[in-house]
Design a protein around this motif. Structure first.
Motif, PDB file in Angstrom:
ATOM      1  N   GLY A 141       0.808  -1.217   0.000  1.00 50.20           N
ATOM      2  CA  GLY A 141       0.000   0.000   0.000  1.00 50.20           C
ATOM      3  C   GLY A 141       0.832   1.255   0.000  1.00 50.20           C
ATOM      4  N   ASN A 142       1.907   1.266  -0.820  1.00 49.85           N
ATOM      5  CA  ASN A 142       2.897   2.344  -0.751  1.00 49.85           C
ATOM      6  C   ASN A 142       2.520   3.613  -1.503  1.00 49.85           C
ATOM      7  OD1 ASN A 142       3.278   1.704  -3.436  1.00 49.85           O
ATOM      8  ND2 ASN A 142       5.340   0.870  -3.180  1.00 49.85           N
ATOM      9  N   GLY A 143       1.341   3.721  -2.051  1.00 51.31           N
ATOM     10  CA  GLY A 143       0.917   4.934  -2.734  1.00 51.31           C
ATOM     11  C   GLY A 143       1.241   4.984  -4.203  1.00 51.31           C
ATOM     12  N   GLY A 144       2.179   4.146  -4.648  1.00 53.17           N
ATOM     13  CA  GLY A 144       2.417   3.987  -6.070  1.00 53.17           C
ATOM     14  C   GLY A 144       3.362   4.965  -6.721  1.00 53.17           C
ATOM     15  N   ARG A 145       3.650   6.118  -6.082  1.00 52.46           N
ATOM     16  CA  ARG A 145       4.541   7.100  -6.675  1.00 52.46           C
ATOM     17  C   ARG A 145       5.396   7.736  -5.594  1.00 52.46           C
ATOM     18  NH1 ARG A 145       2.898  12.187  -5.735  1.00 52.46           N
ATOM     19  NH2 ARG A 145       4.111  13.018  -7.476  1.00 52.46           N
ATOM     20  N   ASP A 146       6.592   8.201  -5.999  1.00 52.85           N
ATOM     21  CA  ASP A 146       7.498   8.790  -5.023  1.00 52.85           C
ATOM     22  C   ASP A 146       7.342  10.313  -4.983  1.00 52.85           C
ATOM     23  OD1 ASP A 146       8.846   9.831  -7.237  1.00 52.85           O
ATOM     24  OD2 ASP A 146      10.611   8.563  -7.009  1.00 52.85           O
ATOM     25  N   TYR A 147       8.233  10.978  -4.269  1.00 54.43           N
ATOM     26  CA  TYR A 147       8.159  12.437  -4.121  1.00 54.43           C
ATOM     27  C   TYR A 147       8.163  13.138  -5.471  1.00 54.43           C
ATOM     28  CZ  TYR A 147       9.405  17.195  -2.699  1.00 54.43           C
ATOM     29  OH  TYR A 147       9.426  18.565  -2.531  1.00 54.43           O
ATOM     30  N   TYR A 148       8.914  12.612  -6.410  1.00 54.88           N
ATOM     31  CA  TYR A 148       9.079  13.268  -7.706  1.00 54.88           C
ATOM     32  C   TYR A 148       8.041  12.822  -8.734  1.00 54.88           C
ATOM     33  CZ  TYR A 148      13.420  14.814  -5.615  1.00 54.88           C
ATOM     34  OH  TYR A 148      14.342  15.400  -4.776  1.00 54.88           O
ATOM     35  N   GLY A 149       7.067  12.046  -8.305  1.00 57.19           N
ATOM     36  CA  GLY A 149       5.992  11.632  -9.187  1.00 57.19           C
ATOM     37  C   GLY A 149       6.285  10.408 -10.012  1.00 57.19           C
ATOM     38  N   THR A 150       7.377   9.733  -9.731  1.00 62.49           N
ATOM     39  CA  THR A 150       7.792   8.559 -10.488  1.00 62.49           C
ATOM     40  C   THR A 150       7.123   7.308  -9.927  1.00 62.49           C
ATOM     41  OG1 THR A 150       9.937   9.607 -10.873  1.00 62.49           O
ATOM     42  CG2 THR A 150       9.782   7.242 -11.305  1.00 62.49           C
ATOM     43  N   THR A 151       6.709   6.432 -10.812  1.00 62.68           N
ATOM     44  CA  THR A 151       6.135   5.161 -10.377  1.00 62.68           C
ATOM     45  C   THR A 151       7.172   4.364  -9.600  1.00 62.68           C
ATOM     46  OG1 THR A 151       4.643   5.113 -12.268  1.00 62.68           O
ATOM     47  CG2 THR A 151       5.068   3.018 -11.159  1.00 62.68           C
ATOM     48  N   ILE A 152       6.761   3.788  -8.496  1.00 66.72           N
ATOM     49  CA  ILE A 152       7.688   3.070  -7.615  1.00 66.72           C
ATOM     50  C   ILE A 152       7.835   1.625  -8.078  1.00 66.72           C
ATOM     51  CG2 ILE A 152       8.086   2.282  -5.248  1.00 66.72           C
ATOM     52  CD1 ILE A 152       6.503   4.755  -4.328  1.00 66.72           C
ATOM     53  N   PRO A 153       9.057   1.209  -8.396  1.00 64.15           N
ATOM     54  CA  PRO A 153       9.273  -0.183  -8.814  1.00 64.15           C
ATOM     55  C   PRO A 153       9.387  -1.102  -7.603  1.00 64.15           C
ATOM     56  CG  PRO A 153      11.353   0.990  -8.837  1.00 64.15           C
ATOM     57  CD  PRO A 153      10.309   1.993  -8.416  1.00 64.15           C
ATOM     58  N   SER A 154       9.548  -2.364  -7.867  1.00 61.88           N
ATOM     59  CA  SER A 154       9.787  -3.329  -6.797  1.00 61.88           C
ATOM     60  C   SER A 154      11.046  -4.125  -7.150  1.00 61.88           C
ATOM     61  CB  SER A 154       8.594  -4.263  -6.623  1.00 61.88           C
ATOM     62  OG  SER A 154       8.811  -5.135  -5.533  1.00 61.88           O
ATOM     63  N   PRO A 155      12.112  -4.021  -6.367  1.00 61.10           N
ATOM     64  CA  PRO A 155      12.219  -3.223  -5.145  1.00 61.10           C
ATOM     65  C   PRO A 155      12.413  -1.740  -5.457  1.00 61.10           C
ATOM     66  CG  PRO A 155      14.321  -4.271  -5.597  1.00 61.10           C
ATOM     67  CD  PRO A 155      13.359  -4.797  -6.630  1.00 61.10           C
ATOM     68  N   PRO A 156      12.043  -0.870  -4.518  1.00 56.93           N
ATOM     69  CA  PRO A 156      12.209   0.561  -4.733  1.00 56.93           C
ATOM     70  C   PRO A 156      13.626   1.019  -4.406  1.00 56.93           C
ATOM     71  CG  PRO A 156      11.230   0.174  -2.604  1.00 56.93           C
ATOM     72  CD  PRO A 156      11.394  -1.184  -3.245  1.00 56.93           C
ATOM     73  N   ASN A 157      13.952   2.243  -4.811  1.00 54.75           N
ATOM     74  CA  ASN A 157      15.128   2.906  -4.260  1.00 54.75           C
ATOM     75  C   ASN A 157      14.842   3.264  -2.802  1.00 54.75           C
ATOM     76  OD1 ASN A 157      16.106   2.882  -6.909  1.00 54.75           O
ATOM     77  ND2 ASN A 157      15.508   5.014  -7.283  1.00 54.75           N
ATOM     78  N   ILE A 158      15.889   3.460  -2.047  1.00 56.82           N
ATOM     79  CA  ILE A 158      15.744   3.975  -0.688  1.00 56.82           C
ATOM     80  C   ILE A 158      15.628   5.497  -0.763  1.00 56.82           C
ATOM     81  CG2 ILE A 158      16.831   4.155   1.588  1.00 56.82           C
ATOM     82  CD1 ILE A 158      18.316   1.555   0.971  1.00 56.82           C
ATOM     83  N   GLY A 159      14.761   6.074   0.040  1.00 59.28           N
ATOM     84  CA  GLY A 159      14.602   7.518   0.091  1.00 59.28           C
ATOM     85  C   GLY A 159      13.417   8.020  -0.703  1.00 59.28           C
ATOM     86  N   ALA A 160      13.263   9.358  -0.742  1.00 57.19           N
ATOM     87  CA  ALA A 160      12.112   9.982  -1.389  1.00 57.19           C
ATOM     88  C   ALA A 160      12.153   9.855  -2.903  1.00 57.19           C
ATOM     89  CB  ALA A 160      12.039  11.460  -0.991  1.00 57.19           C
ATOM     90  N   ASP A 161      13.362   9.664  -3.476  1.00 60.14           N
ATOM     91  CA  ASP A 161      13.504   9.376  -4.911  1.00 60.14           C
ATOM     92  C   ASP A 161      13.424   7.867  -5.079  1.00 60.14           C
ATOM     93  OD1 ASP A 161      14.052   9.374  -7.602  1.00 60.14           O
ATOM     94  OD2 ASP A 161      16.139  10.027  -7.409  1.00 60.14           O
ATOM     95  N   ALA A 162      12.236   7.326  -4.781  1.00 60.65           N
ATOM     96  CA  ALA A 162      12.081   5.876  -4.680  1.00 60.65           C
ATOM     97  C   ALA A 162      11.981   5.190  -6.030  1.00 60.65           C
ATOM     98  CB  ALA A 162      10.838   5.541  -3.848  1.00 60.65           C
ATOM     99  N   GLY A 163      11.704   5.974  -7.090  1.00 59.72           N
ATOM    100  CA  GLY A 163      11.533   5.379  -8.417  1.00 59.72           C
ATOM    101  C   GLY A 163      12.758   5.416  -9.280  1.00 59.72           C
TER     102      GLY A 163
END
Length: 565
Positions: A543-565
């Protein structure tokens, strides 16, 4: 007979219109726009600019048909306080709004002249569909509030309240008053006469809420309280809130959700708040208290700090989910240069309201806790949360020298007692970049958990800093990353320079709150360069919201931090 009856009806209708034109209309007359101008005359009809009224007292004494508009001449000044209630607006509806606004060029300016602990320049009391827009509202002396929204007479909700596109300034609790009532906009579900009068569908949009200088006594921006959580469906967006120095002993925030149930606080800029405060418990940039289902997103909050320097007190945090707040979310916000923590979870129970579950995700914090006013960039105090607390995908950076301090701010600071966090709590995929050296050349601890709180799942956080003070967990300090790993308290942890694009270069964003876009993509400083050890090193979060701070779709696994995509 029918013809005669019809003629009588026509005469009665015409008489109603004539009475309205003469200034003695009743609620049965047709809705109209009533004009007010300094060059007008109170004996006029008010129904055109050439027949404008002159004074605020004329407005207060007139009985308006449902759906009417009161329009003040733009660019002109007026003195007085406006009161709208069931006396002069006896019929109201959210579907046929009653409006107070400006006409012509520019904003009309209303300078208040009423006094008292519960005085307001504009009061709307149980008027559904009430809208204020395009006005400049200024405290003329000792008026407590700019706009007051309340319901003193009913237990049914007053609906459809709007304050938009206005400039409201200089309001606070009168000097010497023991009342906490005061601010630019007051939203009360517990009215000043003690009535638990619900409010529903409250919109506060695209306003400037402020004082004259950083150290002005004005404040808060949006404040009030509910009776339980009887203020429902609230939107606070597109506002610029600034220069609210507030009183020395202040609780609350520039924007406070208190007793709200279902609210969105988004696309606001909040800065230079709390300059005069010397107590604890205030102030914050944005705060939710005894509220439910509040989403705080796409805001920039900075310079919540004492001025000219720190002397006493605590808090001055950016965004706070405070006591009794439940089912709420803080995401996609940028906090920086606040004297206290960027993000605060104040986990106390208030009455029967047990704090949580709540979530903080994809926020960026730069050089917060600059005065070490709370001790951590993210604080969880005073007790272990009894319901789930999720903290993931955030970026914390500080290179603010704290050379007068014997210890530097921690990245995460936990409460003043032991305890077990609520089931489902997690701290994952966050970056802690610590370069805030104290008088001994040491940077802050990554965790400061002196009483050994347990129960949160720790995984895949990235840590970095030279000469860090390590990880304090219970009675043990783990001085280096190898020792932290060996302790087995966290899985998948990473140590290393995250390779930010421009660490420390976030600064203040250039954006317009009324654009509805939030501070993104600013600050670009915390995007990751190619080869970052944070890339693809995060843990998946349900339930991670699907997008990071910069509006990028979050992959699996994500990046660490607010730039998760």
């Amino acid at each position: 007979m029918r013809a005669k009856t019809f003629a009588v009806v026509i005469v009665q209708v015409l008489l109603g219109f004539l009475l309205a034109a003469a200034g003695t209309g009743t609620a049965q007359a047709a809705a109209a726009t009533y004009y007010v101008s300094p060059s007008g005359n109170d004996s006029n009809s008010g129904l055109s600019p050439t027949q404008a009224w002159k004074s605020t007292s004329k407005v207060n004494g007139f009985t308006f048909p449902q759906g009417s508009t009161v329009s003040f001449e733009g660019g002109q000044g007026f003195t007085g306080c406006l009161v709208f209630n069931s006396g002069n607006v006896p019929a109201s509806s959210a579907t046929t709004p009653f409006k107070v606004t400006s006409y012509g060029t520019g904003q009309a300016a209303l300078t208040s002249n009423c006094t008292g602990d519960y005085s307001a320049a504009i009061t709307a009391d149980n008027v559904s569909g009430f809208q204020v827009s395009g006005l400049k509202v200024v405290n003329g002396g000792t008026t407590a509030a700019g706009v007051l929204l309340q319901n003193q007479t009913s237990t049914s909700p007053t609906k459809g309240l709007v304050v938009a596109g206005s400039d409201i300034s200089g309001f606070s609790a009168p000097t010497g008053s023991s009342s906490t009532f005061g601010g630019q906009i007051m939203v009360l579900g517990y009215a000043v006469n003690g009535n638990s009068g619900p409010l529903d569908d409250v919109q506060i949009r695209d306003n400037k809420l402020h004082g004259s200088t950083v150290t002005s006594a004005a404040g808060p921006g949006v404040y009030g309280w509910g009776s339980g959580v009887n203020i429902t469906n609230v939107t606070v967006e597109g506002n610029t809130v600034y220069n609210l120095g507030m009183a020395a002993k202040t609780t609350g925030a520039a924007i406070t959700a208190n007793g709200w149930n279902g609210a969105v606080i988004r696309h606001n800029v909040v800065h230079d708040i709390g300059a005069n405060v010397t107590s604890c418990g205030g102030t914050s940039g944005i705060m939710a208290y005894t509220s439910n289902n509040v989403a705080v997103r796409y805001n920039e909050v900075y310079n919540v700090r004492p001025s000219p320097s720190f002397t006493a007190g605590c808090d001055w945090d950016g965004i706070d989910l405070d006591g009794g707040t439940t089912n709420s979310l803080v995401e996609y916000n940028y906090t920086h240069d606040n004297a206290g923590s960027g993000l605060l979870a104040y986990t106390s129970t208030v009455g029967s309201r047990v704090w949580g579950p709540n979530t903080f995700r994809y926020n960026i914090s730069e050089n917060d806790d600059a005065a070490k006013a709370q001790g951590g960039l993210f604080n969880v105090v005073p007790v272990a949360p009894k319901n789930a607390l999720s903290i993931y995908g955030n970026t914390f950076f500080t290179n603010k020298a704290q050379s007068t301090q014997s210890t530097s701010s921690a990245c995460f600071l936990f409460g003043y007692s032991s305890g077990t966090w609520g089931s489902g709590s997690q701290i994952k995929d966050n970056i802690c970049y610590m370069a805030n050296k104290n008088m001994y050349g040491k940077t802050g601890q990554l965790y400061y958990n002196p009483n050994g709180q347990t129960g949160m799942a720790l995984s895949n956080n990235l840590y970095f800093g030279t000469s860090t003070a390590g990880w304090r967990w219970g009675g043990t300090t783990y001085s280096d990353f190898a020792a932290w790993q060996a302790a087995g308290l966290e899985t998948g942890a990473v140590w290393g320079d995250p390779q930010f694009t421009s660490p420390g270069g976030g600064g203040t964003c250039a954006w317009s709150p009324t654009s509805g876009t939030g501070p993104q993509p600013c600050p670009q400083a915390y995007t990751l360069k190619a080869g970052s050890p944070a890339a693809g090193a995060g843990a998946a979060v349900s339930g991670n919201g699907g997008r990071d701070y910069y509006g990028t779709t979050i992959p699996s696994p994500p990046n660490i931090g607010a730039d998760a995509g």
